[in-house]
Scaffold this motif. Structure first.
Motif, PDB file in Angstrom:
ATOM      1  N   VAL A 343       0.865  -1.186   0.000  1.00  0.00           N
ATOM      2  CA  VAL A 343       0.000   0.000   0.000  1.00  0.00           C
ATOM      3  C   VAL A 343       0.897   1.229   0.000  1.00  0.00           C
ATOM      4  N   GLN A 344       1.413   1.534  -1.174  1.00  0.00           N
ATOM      5  CA  GLN A 344       2.341   2.656  -1.290  1.00  0.00           C
ATOM      6  C   GLN A 344       1.708   3.777  -2.103  1.00  0.00           C
ATOM      7  N   PRO A 345       2.032   5.025  -1.731  1.00  0.00           N
ATOM      8  CA  PRO A 345       1.517   6.122  -2.570  1.00  0.00           C
ATOM      9  C   PRO A 345       2.195   6.138  -3.941  1.00  0.00           C
ATOM     10  N   ILE A 346       1.473   6.585  -4.959  1.00  0.00           N
ATOM     11  CA  ILE A 346       2.076   6.803  -6.269  1.00  0.00           C
ATOM     12  C   ILE A 346       2.599   8.230  -6.263  1.00  0.00           C
ATOM     13  N   LYS A 347       3.868   8.372  -6.479  1.00  0.00           N
ATOM     14  CA  LYS A 347       4.439   9.741  -6.384  1.00  0.00           C
ATOM     15  C   LYS A 347       4.639  10.336  -7.764  1.00  0.00           C
TER      16      LYS A 347
ATOM     17  N   ASN B 322      -3.352   9.480  -6.142  1.00  0.00           N
ATOM     18  CA  ASN B 322      -2.043   9.101  -5.582  1.00  0.00           C
ATOM     19  C   ASN B 322      -2.012   7.701  -4.970  1.00  0.00           C
ATOM     20  N   TYR B 323      -3.063   6.892  -5.218  1.00  0.00           N
ATOM     21  CA  TYR B 323      -3.005   5.511  -4.723  1.00  0.00           C
ATOM     22  C   TYR B 323      -3.273   4.498  -5.834  1.00  0.00           C
ATOM     23  N   MET B 324      -4.332   4.731  -6.621  1.00  0.00           N
ATOM     24  CA  MET B 324      -4.714   3.741  -7.622  1.00  0.00           C
ATOM     25  C   MET B 324      -5.043   4.428  -8.947  1.00  0.00           C
ATOM     26  N   TYR B 325      -4.466   3.903 -10.018  1.00  0.00           N
ATOM     27  CA  TYR B 325      -4.776   4.443 -11.336  1.00  0.00           C
ATOM     28  C   TYR B 325      -6.176   4.032 -11.759  1.00  0.00           C
ATOM     29  N   VAL B 326      -6.663   4.691 -12.793  1.00  0.00           N
ATOM     30  CA  VAL B 326      -8.035   4.482 -13.234  1.00  0.00           C
ATOM     31  C   VAL B 326      -8.273   3.034 -13.691  1.00  0.00           C
ATOM     32  N   ASN B 327      -7.205   2.336 -14.068  1.00  0.00           N
ATOM     33  CA  ASN B 327      -7.364   0.929 -14.464  1.00  0.00           C
ATOM     34  C   ASN B 327      -7.083  -0.045 -13.314  1.00  0.00           C
ATOM     35  N   GLY B 328      -7.084   0.473 -12.089  1.00  0.00           N
ATOM     36  CA  GLY B 328      -6.982  -0.408 -10.921  1.00  0.00           C
ATOM     37  C   GLY B 328      -5.552  -0.754 -10.505  1.00  0.00           C
ATOM     38  N   ILE B 329      -4.556  -0.185 -11.188  1.00  0.00           N
ATOM     39  CA  ILE B 329      -3.166  -0.530 -10.866  1.00  0.00           C
ATOM     40  C   ILE B 329      -2.625   0.400  -9.775  1.00  0.00           C
ATOM     41  N   THR B 330      -1.961  -0.209  -8.784  1.00  0.00           N
ATOM     42  CA  THR B 330      -1.369   0.565  -7.686  1.00  0.00           C
ATOM     43  C   THR B 330       0.150   0.592  -7.866  1.00  0.00           C
ATOM     44  N   ALA B 331       0.822   1.380  -7.034  1.00  0.00           N
ATOM     45  CA  ALA B 331       2.279   1.495  -7.127  1.00  0.00           C
ATOM     46  C   ALA B 331       2.942   0.124  -6.959  1.00  0.00           C
ATOM     47  N   ALA B 332       2.472  -0.620  -5.951  1.00  0.00           N
ATOM     48  CA  ALA B 332       3.096  -1.920  -5.679  1.00  0.00           C
ATOM     49  C   ALA B 332       2.886  -2.878  -6.851  1.00  0.00           C
ATOM     50  N   LYS B 333       1.657  -2.855  -7.425  1.00  0.00           N
ATOM     51  CA  LYS B 333       1.382  -3.728  -8.569  1.00  0.00           C
ATOM     52  C   LYS B 333       2.233  -3.320  -9.753  1.00  0.00           C
ATOM     53  N   ALA B 334       2.325  -2.014 -10.007  1.00  0.00           N
ATOM     54  CA  ALA B 334       3.086  -1.524 -11.157  1.00  0.00           C
ATOM     55  C   ALA B 334       4.532  -1.997 -11.067  1.00  0.00           C
ATOM     56  N   GLU B 335       5.082  -1.940  -9.871  1.00  0.00           N
ATOM     57  CA  GLU B 335       6.473  -2.348  -9.694  1.00  0.00           C
ATOM     58  C   GLU B 335       6.649  -3.825 -10.061  1.00  0.00           C
ATOM     59  N   ALA B 336       5.768  -4.650  -9.511  1.00  0.00           N
ATOM     60  CA  ALA B 336       5.873  -6.087  -9.785  1.00  0.00           C
ATOM     61  C   ALA B 336       5.606  -6.393 -11.257  1.00  0.00           C
ATOM     62  N   MET B 337       4.648  -5.691 -11.848  1.00  0.00           N
ATOM     63  CA  MET B 337       4.277  -5.965 -13.238  1.00  0.00           C
ATOM     64  C   MET B 337       5.346  -5.485 -14.214  1.00  0.00           C
ATOM     65  N   ASN B 338       5.982  -4.374 -13.904  1.00  0.00           N
ATOM     66  CA  ASN B 338       7.075  -3.924 -14.772  1.00  0.00           C
ATOM     67  C   ASN B 338       8.249  -4.910 -14.706  1.00  0.00           C
ATOM     68  N   ARG B 339       8.373  -5.546 -13.577  1.00  0.00           N
ATOM     69  CA  ARG B 339       9.470  -6.495 -13.391  1.00  0.00           C
ATOM     70  C   ARG B 339       9.151  -7.837 -14.050  1.00  0.00           C
ATOM     71  N   ASP B 340       7.997  -8.417 -13.724  1.00  0.00           N
ATOM     72  CA  ASP B 340       7.702  -9.793 -14.166  1.00  0.00           C
ATOM     73  C   ASP B 340       6.717  -9.861 -15.320  1.00  0.00           C
ATOM     74  N   GLY B 341       6.117  -8.769 -15.667  1.00  0.00           N
ATOM     75  CA  GLY B 341       5.117  -8.790 -16.732  1.00  0.00           C
ATOM     76  C   GLY B 341       3.721  -8.560 -16.181  1.00  0.00           C
ATOM     77  N   TYR B 342       2.903  -7.840 -16.958  1.00  0.00           N
ATOM     78  CA  TYR B 342       1.530  -7.540 -16.541  1.00  0.00           C
ATOM     79  C   TYR B 342       0.704  -8.818 -16.454  1.00  0.00           C
ATOM     80  N   LEU B 343       0.862  -9.667 -17.486  1.00  0.00           N
ATOM     81  CA  LEU B 343       0.036 -10.880 -17.541  1.00  0.00           C
ATOM     82  C   LEU B 343       0.400 -11.865 -16.438  1.00  0.00           C
ATOM     83  N   ALA B 344       1.698 -11.902 -16.097  1.00  0.00           N
ATOM     84  CA  ALA B 344       2.140 -12.840 -15.061  1.00  0.00           C
ATOM     85  C   ALA B 344       1.446 -12.544 -13.729  1.00  0.00           C
ATOM     86  N   HIS B 345       1.094 -11.268 -13.510  1.00  0.00           N
ATOM     87  CA  HIS B 345       0.444 -10.893 -12.250  1.00  0.00           C
ATOM     88  C   HIS B 345      -1.063 -10.691 -12.408  1.00  0.00           C
ATOM     89  N   SER B 346      -1.619 -11.148 -13.529  1.00  0.00           N
ATOM     90  CA  SER B 346      -3.065 -10.996 -13.735  1.00  0.00           C
ATOM     91  C   SER B 346      -3.731 -12.351 -13.541  1.00  0.00           C
TER      92      SER B 346
END
Lengths: 347, 437
Positions: A343-347, B322-346
């Motif tokens: 649960v991290q903020p998006i900066k 500042n927490y969730m994008y309009v398509n439901g992606i959060t900072a933590a998800k984005a980090e993991a998905m950029n690393r391992d792939g979007y589909l791998a985490h879907s």
């Protein structure tokens, strides 16, 4: 491959906001309150239409007056039913997110249609109620309005039942194909539907008995009111007897290991079931006495019986869900404490 | 993409929620909140002046409040929730976790509101004289308070989506609820509700209330309320506007899809219209033109539509700021998905590893997960239809645009996933866009 096929999503990183046992207690309590009012609404709407129809055929003013009283009660209780439905929906969304959201999205369009269907049915119910005198000479049209509202109200429970049954069967999600297919794809759906519709008729009949017995204490009942009161008792008596059969049909539609929990494998569940059957038989006995000789003591005893049966049914319903989901929940745990790193903020 | 996708290819997924929300705001503000306040004050005024006809008119209005709020009003309220579950499950699911007890409290008050409304209407003839009439009025006053309280709670949740404030750091419920735009938006909505009621109801009163004396008495009450609510709506609206994030404020005109000049002219005309309308109501209520009342009715609906669309759109690229994008992606998800792939985490993605054979299918799944929240392939809103926006683009250009789109178009969230996934998405979009055109 196993997980891919089941497609149970991970829980949200934000924690479930409250003590789980408290939320489980609240979901049982609020669902019972909601469903009882749904029962009343459904039973009065269909009852009004049936009585009005019979009145037209038999040219009976008395049946028409009875129908009119039913329609009045239907439109009031439907408002309460909707409002009370918010809480159990809120709680099920929060504590069974991984299952309930998936099962909802699998029938997404049918789920959204609830909004249009209920608005239509409710508006028709008002039209039905407020046009009773105005359309005295257009009886066919008036009857038709009530009939359409009732048919819609009889259909909507299927959407809810598909949803809450489908959430119990993650292993069947991959092969499900929309709402109508789901009606035959998942077990228990029609058994639950029959059990529910009968419960609605019984609850409606019981309400009529309760309401007019209460009213009778303040003022003598009119002829029509007396008919509704005693008619209610009779409906409830016969339907409740039938429920012993339909309840059993539902029980044997459960997965075998879950059915057996209620048949000795789990002491608590077995006792719950036995007590509820016993109370149902007692209620039938009391209602039978009412048809012969109506006294306040019998009235109070039957009210207590009715409330206890409803409470036990709601409790067992919850236990069925917990039993079905247990193994999945062990494998895909819920978020009970905040996962700060997720649960991290998006900066 | 953790839940099954439901697609409305022509109407657009976001529009489903918007449509239900607009209807709900019209009814919740204009009928449930504003109209009850006006009806109860009408009953009070009728009681003071012993005006039985005005009292009956208040009862008639209440009947319509009951019919509208317990059908369309209640069901669109629940409907926003039912539809967001289908369209934006990650967002509504997260909001429920944050605001659960606020919603429970709102629910309890809402039950009170509905029960009070039913009692208020159905006891009108029963509690008619003296002390009983006073009791009836008190029920009405309680009803007004309860209906306002439901808004006071829901506004906390709505405002937090745009300005969650300190919540993103502390995760404290109170920080989320009493967020930076809470008070200004609540004040704005309170007076907007009354202004809206007057704008919506006047046409019906003008046409259906035949007795001129009664109609003029009601218009007098409308005028008094309007004299307070219109300036207040304007002043608190400005306060609300000043309190939203700068980035969001920049998107206001863009959200409406209008050129800036047209936007300014339209809003100026609408403001002018309501001033003329209210002045007319005060000065010459007898001669209020039906056309003017009708114009007010239509522009009030237009304004609420605009307000809702803007309020939802200026949050972009976020759904919870500042927490969730309009398509439901959060900072933590984005980090993991950029690393391992979007589909791998879907959870529901059928393709996990992209090959030449499944590239288009993979692209489709990525489109559904990341683009569908706002876009269609060929829907009625041409600005959001990719068949229109990407017409004539070579596949390579789509491919090089995707990773940088959030810089060029700040209302769009960044793409998340691997290089292969960008290629798959580009290949899919190129294919469907060219099939459409």
């Amino acid at each position: 491959m196993h997980i891919l096929q089941l497609a149970i999503p991970p829980d949200f990183p934000l924690p479930i906001p409250g003590n789980l046992s408290l939320l489980e207690f609240l979901i049982v309590l609020t669902f019972i309150l909601h469903i009882v009012f749904v029962n009343f609404t459904l039973s009065f709407a269909t009852g009004a239409v049936a009585l009005e129809g019979a009145g037209i055929v038999k040219k009976s003013k008395r049946l028409d007056d009875m129908a009119r009283i039913c329609s009045f009660h239907a439109s009031i209780h439907k408002s309460i039913a909707v409002v009370l439905g918010v809480a159990p929906l809120l709680i099920i969304s929060v504590i069974y997110t991984q299952y309930f959201y998936t099962s909802t999205l699998l029938i997404g369009k049918a789920w959204l249609s609830i909004i249009i269907l209920l608005i239509t049915a409710f508006l028709l119910l008002y039209l039905y109620k407020f046009s009773w005198e105005k359309w005295e000479n257009k009886k066919g049209l008036h009857f038709f309005v009530g009939l359409v509202a009732s048919v819609i109200l009889l259909f909507i429970p299927l959407i809810f039942i598909v949803n809450i049954v489908s959430m119990l069967y993650p292993e069947k999600w991959a092969s499900a194909n929309g709402f109508f297919h789901s009606l035959i794809h998942y077990p228990q759906i029609w058994q639950r539907y029959a059990h529910f519709i009968l419960a609605s008729l019984a609850a409606g009949g019981f309400y009529m008995y309760f309401y007019f017995a209460w009213k009778q204490k303040k003022q003598p009942l009119s002829d029509v009111e007396q008919s509704l009161k005693m008619g209610g008792v009779k409906v409830t008596f016969w339907i409740t007897l039938l429920q012993l059969l339909f309840g059993s049909l539902l029980l044997i539609s459960f997965r075998r290991d879950i059915m057996l929990l209620f048949m000795g494998d789990d002491l608590l569940l077995t006792v719950l079931l036995l007590v509820s059957i016993l109370l149902t038989i007692i209620l039938c006995g009391l209602l039978y006495i009412v048809t012969k000789k109506d006294t306040p003591n019998v009235f109070y005893a039957s009210v207590i019986c009715f409330v206890l049966i409803v409470a036990l049914m709601g409790w067992m319903r919850h236990e069925v869900r917990e039993s079905y989901l247990q193994s999945y929940m062990d494998e895909h745990p819920r978020t009970l404490d905040v996962q700060k790193e997720n649960v991290q903020p998006i900066k | 993409m953790d839940f099954p996708i439901v697609e409305f290819p022509w109407f657009g997924n976001g529009n489903i929620v918007a449509l239900i929300a607009i209807i709900h705001v019209l009814i919740s503000h204009g009928v449930a909140i504003g109209a009850t306040a006006i009806v109860v004050s009408t009953e009070y005024y009728a009681m003071q002046t012993k005006n039985a006809k005005l009292d009956q008119l208040a009862k008639q209005l209440t009947k319509w409040i009951v019919i509208i709020t317990t059908t369309v009003g209640a069901m669109t309220g629940v409907g926003i929730w039912l539809s967001t579950m289908v369209i934006q499950p990650d967002s509504i699911g997260s909001l429920l976790r944050i605001f659960f007890w606020a919603w429970v409290t709102e629910w309890v008050i809402f039950i009170g509101e509905v029960v009070l409304l039913l009692i208020y209407y159905y006891t009108w003839e029963k509690w008619k004289e003296g002390k009983e009439k006073q009791k009836h009025l008190n029920i009405g006053i309680a009803l007004v308070v309860f209906s306002w309280l439901t808004m006071a709670i829901i506004t906390g949740i709505l405002a937090a989506k745009l300005t969650p404030g300190r919540w993103v750091e502390t995760l404290s419920f109170w920080n989320a609820f009493f967020n930076p735009t809470y008070l200004p938006s609540l004040a704005f909505r309170t007076f907007l509700a009354v202004t809206l009621t007057i704008s919506l109801f006047t046409i019906f009163v003008r046409i259906f209330v035949k007795d001129e004396d009664v109609r003029l008495s009601l218009f007098r009450i409308f005028s008094v309320w309007g004299a307070i609510s219109l300036p207040a709506t304007f002043i608190f609206g400005l306060w609300y506007l000043k309190s939203i994030p700068e980035q969001a404020a920049k998107l206001i005109v863009w959200s409406t899809g209008l050129p800036e000049q047209t936007f300014n002219v339209l809003n100026f005309i609408a403001f002018g219209l309501i001033v003329v309308f209210l002045s007319w109501l005060v000065i010459r209520p007898k001669k209020l033109p039906v056309v003017l009342a009708l114009g007010m009715f239509i522009s009030a609906i237009g304004f609420i539509g605009e307000f809702e669309v803007v309020r939802e759109s200026i949050r972009k690229p976020y759904i919870i700021y500042n927490y969730m994008y309009v398509n439901g992606i959060t900072a933590a998800k984005a980090e993991a998905m950029n690393r391992d792939g979007y589909l791998a985490h879907s959870t529901i993605a059928k393709v996990k590893t992209i090959t030449e054979e499944n590239k288009i299918e993979a692209g489709r799944e990525i489109y559904e997960g990341q683009c569908l929240a706002c876009h269609t392939i060929d829907g009625w809103r041409s600005k959001r239809a990719l068949a229109n926006r990407l017409q004539g683009w070579p596949q390579k250009s789509i491919e090089s645009f995707i990773p940088t789109m959030h810089q060029v178009r700040p209302m769009m969230p960044p793409f998340v996933g691997t290089k292969e996934e960008v290629e798959a998405l580009a290949a899919y979009l190129y294919k469907v866009v060219n099939e459409q055109n």
